[in-house]
Design an enzyme around this catalytic site. Structure first.
Site, short mmCIF file in Angstrom:
data_model
loop_
_atom_site.label_atom_id
_atom_site.label_comp_id
_atom_site.label_asym_id
_atom_site.label_seq_id
_atom_site.Cartn_x
_atom_site.Cartn_y
_atom_site.Cartn_z
N SER A 178 -5.95 9.05 -3.76
CA SER A 178 -4.73 9.40 -3.02
C SER A 178 -4.90 10.83 -2.54
CB SER A 178 -3.51 9.30 -3.94
OG SER A 178 -2.40 9.96 -3.35
N TYR A 199 0.58 11.25 -12.07
CA TYR A 199 -0.07 10.52 -10.97
C TYR A 199 -1.10 11.42 -10.27
CZ TYR A 199 -0.52 7.78 -6.65
OH TYR A 199 -1.01 7.05 -5.59
P1 NAD Z 1 1.81 -1.64 -5.37
O1 NAD Z 1 2.73 -1.32 -6.48
O2 NAD Z 1 2.28 -2.55 -4.27
O3 NAD Z 1 0.45 -2.25 -5.90
C1 NAD Z 1 -0.11 -1.88 -7.12
C2 NAD Z 1 -0.86 -3.05 -7.70
O4 NAD Z 1 -1.43 -2.66 -8.95
C3 NAD Z 1 0.06 -4.25 -7.98
O5 NAD Z 1 -0.62 -5.44 -7.64
C4 NAD Z 1 0.26 -4.16 -9.49
O6 NAD Z 1 0.53 -5.41 -10.07
C5 NAD Z 1 -1.12 -3.64 -9.90
N1 NAD Z 1 -1.15 -3.10 -11.25
C6 NAD Z 1 -0.37 -2.14 -11.79
N2 NAD Z 1 -0.68 -1.98 -13.10
C7 NAD Z 1 -1.68 -2.85 -13.37
C8 NAD Z 1 -2.42 -3.18 -14.53
N3 NAD Z 1 -2.19 -2.60 -15.72
N4 NAD Z 1 -3.38 -4.14 -14.44
C9 NAD Z 1 -3.63 -4.75 -13.27
N5 NAD Z 1 -2.94 -4.51 -12.14
C10 NAD Z 1 -1.97 -3.58 -12.20
O7 NAD Z 1 1.36 -0.23 -4.76
P2 NAD Z 1 0.37 0.15 -3.56
O8 NAD Z 1 1.09 1.16 -2.75
O9 NAD Z 1 -0.19 -1.04 -2.91
O10 NAD Z 1 -0.77 0.92 -4.37
C11 NAD Z 1 -2.12 0.44 -4.48
C12 NAD Z 1 -3.02 1.63 -4.77
O11 NAD Z 1 -2.96 2.53 -3.66
C13 NAD Z 1 -2.62 2.45 -6.00
O12 NAD Z 1 -3.78 2.86 -6.69
C14 NAD Z 1 -1.90 3.62 -5.40
O13 NAD Z 1 -1.94 4.75 -6.24
C15 NAD Z 1 -2.70 3.83 -4.13
N6 NAD Z 1 -2.02 4.60 -3.08
C16 NAD Z 1 -0.93 4.08 -2.43
C17 NAD Z 1 -0.33 4.86 -1.44
C18 NAD Z 1 0.87 4.35 -0.66
O14 NAD Z 1 1.42 5.12 0.15
N7 NAD Z 1 1.30 3.12 -0.84
C19 NAD Z 1 -0.83 6.12 -1.13
C20 NAD Z 1 -1.94 6.61 -1.82
C21 NAD Z 1 -2.53 5.82 -2.79
#
Ligand code: NAD
Length: 250
Positions: free
Chosen positions: A141, A154
């Site tokens: 991120s 985070y």
């Molecule tokens: P999201 O909450 O939609 O997806 C997260 C996924 O991780 C879900 O499928 C959830 O079930 C899974 N997860 C959580 N804990 C888990 C565990 N213990 N075991 C297995 N699976 C688990 O969020 P997102 O926005 O799609 O985030 C996905 C990744 O992208 C993350 O690593 C997040 O930090 C990163 N990210 C997202 C953004 C954003 O703006 N959405 C920005 C930077 C980084």
């Protein structure tokens, strides 16, 4: 004769956290470019609906995974079979002021975003090494490279992902395993969509040089580059996809 970039036909990809958001999108993109995809997350029912979308493009399988559990990681490695591309995407955030951030929240965020990521990569790297290589894409991120208030665990976990990426790249290059990180800026997904309509959300978008949120499709170019052999001489890189957010003015 026109040349095309290498595709993903015949490659087997595993996407963690594939039940929603970025992970669900990544699984579809990888399948659309020819990979067989294993979708992993805690809830199989949530994964099934994503799998039916992935199957419009190619083959998909669902495997339960809690990245924080050693037993669950071991069971996944057994069930998933050989994997060429690991998209280490599962992650979560616990928000709040650092002064009152609970120890259990710190542990949950670290166990999921960093420790789980490392030990899953370790478990799958053994097979990649035997087969002569693979590509690991860690989802970091921009909060692993810059800071913001209210996300202490985070941001620290994602900074750890950056350094994890570099150290694994160094150690595993000799086995043909490439390890790179994709560092998204703020991406518009179902989970955060309401926030962008608030005053705080609009203020945040106004600080992004491109003056807009990222869309899931904005991540496709880097995902496919890092997954494919087009990036065969790239390892240990951390690349942001953020509309210029990291270079905004002081
Ligand atoms: P999201 O909450 O939609 O997806 C997260 C996924 O991780 C879900 O499928 C959830 O079930 C899974 N997860 C959580 N804990 C888990 C565990 N213990 N075991 C297995 N699976 C688990 O969020 P997102 O926005 O799609 O985030 C996905 C990744 O992208 C993350 O690593 C997040 O930090 C990163 N990210 C997202 C953004 C954003 O703006 N959405 C920005 C930077 C980084």
């Amino acid at each position: 004769m026109a040349e095309t970039l290498p595709g993903l036909a015949g490659k087997r990809a595993l996407v963690t956290g594939a039940s929603s958001g970025l992970g669900a999108h990544f699984a579809q993109r990888l399948a659309a470019h020819g990979a067989d995809v294993v979708l992993a997350a805690r809830r199989l029912d949530a994964l099934q609906s994503v799998a039916s979308m992935v199957e419009q493009y190619g083959r998909a399988r669902c495997v339960a995974l809690d990245v924080t559990s050693a037993a669950s990681r071991a069971a996944l490695v057994e069930e998933a079979g050989p994997i060429d591309i690991l998209v280490n995407n599962a992650g979560l955030v616990r928000e709040g002021p650092a002064l009152v951030h609970a120890e259990e929240d710190w542990d949950l965020v670290m166990d999921t975003n960093l420790k789980g990521m490392f030990f899953l990569a370790q478990a799958l790297a053994a097979g990649m090494r035997e087969r002569g290589g693979g590509s690991i894409i860690n989802v970091a991120s921009i909060l692993g490279l810059r800071q913001a208030g209210g996300v202490v665990s985070y941001a620290v976990s994602k900074a750890g992902v950056v350094q994890l990426t570099r150290t694994l790249a160094l150690e595993w290059a000799r086995y043909g395993i490439r390890v790179n990180a994709l560092a998204p800026g703020y991406i518009d997904t179902d989970i955060n969509r309401d926030f962008w309509q608030t005053e705080a959300g609009r203020a945040l978008v106004s600080r992004i040089p491109q003056r807009r949120l990222g869309q899931l499709e904005d991540l496709d170019g880097l995902l496919l580059l890092l997954a494919s052999d087009a990036s065969r001489y790239m390892t240990g890189t951390v690349l942001a996809v953020d509309g210029g957010h990291l270079v905004n003015t002081l």
